[in-house]
Structures are given as structure tokens and as C-alpha cells.
Design an enzyme around this catalytic site. Structure first.
Site, mmCIF file in Angstrom:
data_model
loop_
_atom_site.group_PDB
_atom_site.id
_atom_site.type_symbol
_atom_site.label_atom_id
_atom_site.label_comp_id
_atom_site.label_asym_id
_atom_site.label_seq_id
_atom_site.Cartn_x
_atom_site.Cartn_y
_atom_site.Cartn_z
ATOM 1 N N HIS A 33 -7.372 -16.230 -1.214
ATOM 2 C CA HIS A 33 -5.997 -16.142 -1.725
ATOM 3 C C HIS A 33 -6.046 -15.715 -3.193
ATOM 4 C CE1 HIS A 33 -1.987 -17.311 -2.981
ATOM 5 N NE2 HIS A 33 -1.643 -17.305 -1.702
ATOM 6 N N ASN A 66 1.717 -21.505 4.099
ATOM 7 C CA ASN A 66 0.752 -21.953 3.088
ATOM 8 C C ASN A 66 1.485 -22.908 2.149
ATOM 9 O OD1 ASN A 66 -1.112 -22.264 1.057
ATOM 10 N ND2 ASN A 66 -0.938 -20.168 0.270
ATOM 11 N N GLU A 117 -1.168 -9.305 0.463
ATOM 12 C CA GLU A 117 -0.279 -10.065 -0.414
ATOM 13 C C GLU A 117 -0.325 -9.444 -1.813
ATOM 14 O OE1 GLU A 117 0.439 -14.288 1.141
ATOM 15 O OE2 GLU A 117 -1.320 -14.352 -0.128
ATOM 16 N N SER A 163 6.856 -13.535 -1.235
ATOM 17 C CA SER A 163 8.312 -13.727 -1.251
ATOM 18 C C SER A 163 8.970 -13.380 0.081
ATOM 19 C CB SER A 163 8.941 -12.944 -2.410
ATOM 20 O OG SER A 163 8.439 -13.440 -3.645
ATOM 21 N N LYS A 192 0.282 -24.692 -0.146
ATOM 22 C CA LYS A 192 -0.366 -24.777 -1.467
ATOM 23 C C LYS A 192 -0.500 -26.245 -1.895
ATOM 24 C CE LYS A 192 1.692 -20.342 -2.535
ATOM 25 N NZ LYS A 192 1.871 -19.334 -3.531
ATOM 26 N N GLU A 220 -4.541 -16.750 -5.689
ATOM 27 C CA GLU A 220 -4.597 -17.869 -6.649
ATOM 28 C C GLU A 220 -6.027 -18.386 -6.780
ATOM 29 O OE1 GLU A 220 -1.498 -20.145 -4.792
ATOM 30 O OE2 GLU A 220 -0.049 -18.638 -5.417
ATOM 31 N N GLY A 268 5.449 -15.561 -4.963
ATOM 32 C CA GLY A 268 6.197 -16.575 -5.703
ATOM 33 C C GLY A 268 7.151 -16.000 -6.741
HETATM 34 C C1 PEP Z 1 1.403 -17.106 -0.664
HETATM 35 O O1 PEP Z 1 1.107 -17.890 -1.542
HETATM 36 O O2 PEP Z 1 0.571 -16.798 0.187
HETATM 37 C C2 PEP Z 1 2.755 -16.560 -0.668
HETATM 38 C C3 PEP Z 1 2.980 -15.505 0.055
HETATM 39 O O3 PEP Z 1 3.710 -17.207 -1.464
HETATM 40 P P1 PEP Z 1 5.278 -16.891 -1.536
HETATM 41 O O4 PEP Z 1 5.775 -16.736 -0.108
HETATM 42 O O5 PEP Z 1 5.869 -18.089 -2.198
HETATM 43 O O6 PEP Z 1 5.449 -15.630 -2.295
#
Ligand code: PEP
Length: 260
Positions: free
Chosen positions: A96, A9, A168, A213, A11, A98, A174
Site C-alpha cells: 500500500h 481497507n 491506487e 476516493s 487502515k 502508505e 483519502g
Molecule cells: C486506500 O487506502 O486503499 C484507499 C483507497 O483509501 P480511500 O478510499 O480513503 O481513498
């Protein structure tokens, strides 16, 4: 048997040439690997077409980060499932955290997107996950269950092989603080049981990704959990070397048969 999926992803990152260079590097390397894993890249909308070209004739698939539930209409600035299908998308990230947090997406809205993606012949990657304060209050399962019910209630079992769910935890996205393999398996096992209660053994075809992460040094331990079928990768998907190391971890675990 579930084929692991590793999805990147991106983003709101990259400009055109960076997107192409990154996609080319990943596609080249994945073409040389065994086919024990599916890989998909989800660039920003405006780079879907050049990234599609970079992935042509390689096993890496194209995905989108979001979609509108209506197939067309007066929805300025939005992108529909038929549009995504017409530029070669196979997967669409839906719900997601976000999008829930910054764009006010509700479970009911996300449910419409899941159905639209399935009806359009694409595969939704439905994201669920609790916030830190919800975990600390002992409400993590309750929150995830409500998100699953909100987005998936009434879904027919025929759709299940096309459905992907990404757990998630918001506190892991992040932040550099991933869920432990035990925490991930505990929630993935819970999601699997929730699905089995509705759809019986058909639920076993749904792939459950972990996201939050994910990095080269924690991927294998997470992927070894019996209900972790790959990952949704944010930050580490923006560098070919780290993303590829995560893909290789998925291949390594699936060739050993995981812990199941
Ligand atoms: C995500 O945004 O789906 C995600 C898992 O981000 P990160 O790997 O940066 O934590």
C-alpha cells in the site's frame, strides 16, 4: 470471466466493538445480495479474530492490511502469512502507498511479500500507483511499470489466478479526488497489456481493482470500465451504508456485463 472484488481497507481505524458492529452489518447485508461479487474486509490485525467470528457462515471474506515475508522468526511486532492463514485470512494487502511512504517499503521488499503470500496459499492485493508530481511530469506509466516489474518479475503464470492488483493513484487516496473513469481505464489497460506481454492470455485472469476516493456516487462509472474489476475502498469502507452501496454498484455493473 473475472468476478469483481470489493475490498475494505479499514487502515488504523475502529476499536474492538466498532469493528465487530461494522463487520456484522456488512456481513448481514451482503448475505442477502446475489453472489456476483466477492467482498473482503481488512481490519486492523488485532481485530482479525473477532471480525472472523462476525463473518462466519457469510460470504464475506477476511483480509489483512500487511504481512512480513518470513514465515516465523525474531521479528518483534511483525505478523506472518501462516499466522494470517490460521485466523482465516484469504487476502493480504501488499505494498500500500502508505506503507511505501511512511514505512520505507521498497519494491524488492514488496516482491518478497507477494511471493510469501502466494506460497502460503493466500491472495495478495498488490497496490501500485503514482504520486501527483509523477503524473504531472508525465511519468505515471513509467512509475507503475517499475512497481510492477519490481514486485512481480519472474512470477510464474500458475500464480496469476490468485493475484489481485490495485491501481491506487496516490493523489486520489483519502483526498476526495478520484481518478476519472477514463484515467483509471487508461492505467488499468496499460497494466493489463504489461501483464499480457509477460504471460499472454493467462494475464486476463488477474483482477485489477481501482482505489482512491471510491464513493457510492463514483463507483458505478469506474466499475463500468472494461479493465476495472472492483475496488479497494478506504474511507468509504468505514460506514456500512457507503461500503454496501459500492458493493451494490459492482453487482449492478457485473450483471450488465460492464462496457466490454
Ligand atoms: C486506500 O487506502 O486503499 C484507499 C483507497 O483509501 P480511500 O478510499 O480513503 O481513498
Amino acid at each position: 470471466m473475472r468476478i469483481p472484488l470489493v475490498a475494505g481497507n479499514w487502515k488504523m481505524h475502529t476499536v474492538r466493538q466498532e469493528a465487530i458492529t461494522l463487520a456484522e452489518a456488512i456481513a448481514r447485508a451482503v448475505s442477502g445480495l446475489s453472489a456476483a461479487v466477492e467482498v473482503t474486509l481488512c481490519p486492523p490485525f488485532v481485530f482479525l479474530e473477532p471480525v472472523r467470528q462476525a463473518l462466519a457462515d457469510t460470504p464475506v471474506q477476511l483480509g489483512a492490511q500487511n504481512v512480513h515475508p518470513e514465515p516465523e522468526g525474531a521479528f518483534t511486532g511483525e505478523i506472518s502469512v501462516p499466522m494470517l492463514a490460521s485466523v482465516g485470512c484469504r487476502y493480504v494487502i501488499v505494498g500500500h502507498s502508505e506503507r511505501r511512504q511512511y514505512f520505507g517499503e521498497t519494491d524488492a521488499w514488496i516482491a518478497r511479500k507477494v511471493r510469501a503470500v502466494l506460497q502460503g496459499g493466500l491472495r495478495p492485493i498488490l497496490c501500485v500507483g503514482e504520486r501527483l508530481e509523477e503524473r504531472q511530469a508525465g511519468r505515471a506509466r513509467q512509475v507503475v511499470q517499475a512497481q510492477l516489474e519490481g514486485a512481480l518479475d519472474g512470477l510464474s503464470e500458475e500464480a496469476l489466478p490468485e493475484l489481485v492488483i490495485a491501481y491506487e493513484p496516490v493523489w486520489a487516496i483519502g483526498t476526495g479526488q478520484n481518478a476519472t473513469p477514463q484515467q483509471a481505464q487508461e492505467m488499468h489497460g496499460f497494466i493489463r497489456s504489461w501483464m499480457r506481454a509477460r504471460w499472454g492470455s493467462k494475464a486476463d485472469s488477474v483482477r485489477l481493482l481501482y482505489g482512491g476516493s471510491l464513493k457510492p456516487d463514483n463507483a458505478a462509472a469506474l466499475f463500468r470500465q472494461p479493465d476495472v474489476d472492483g475496488g479497494l475502498v478506504g474511507g468509504a469502507s468505514l460506514k456500512a451504508s457507503s461500503f454496501l452501496a459500492i458493493v451494490e454498484a459492482a453487482i449492478g455493473v457485473s450483471s450488465q456485463g460492464g462496457e466490454a
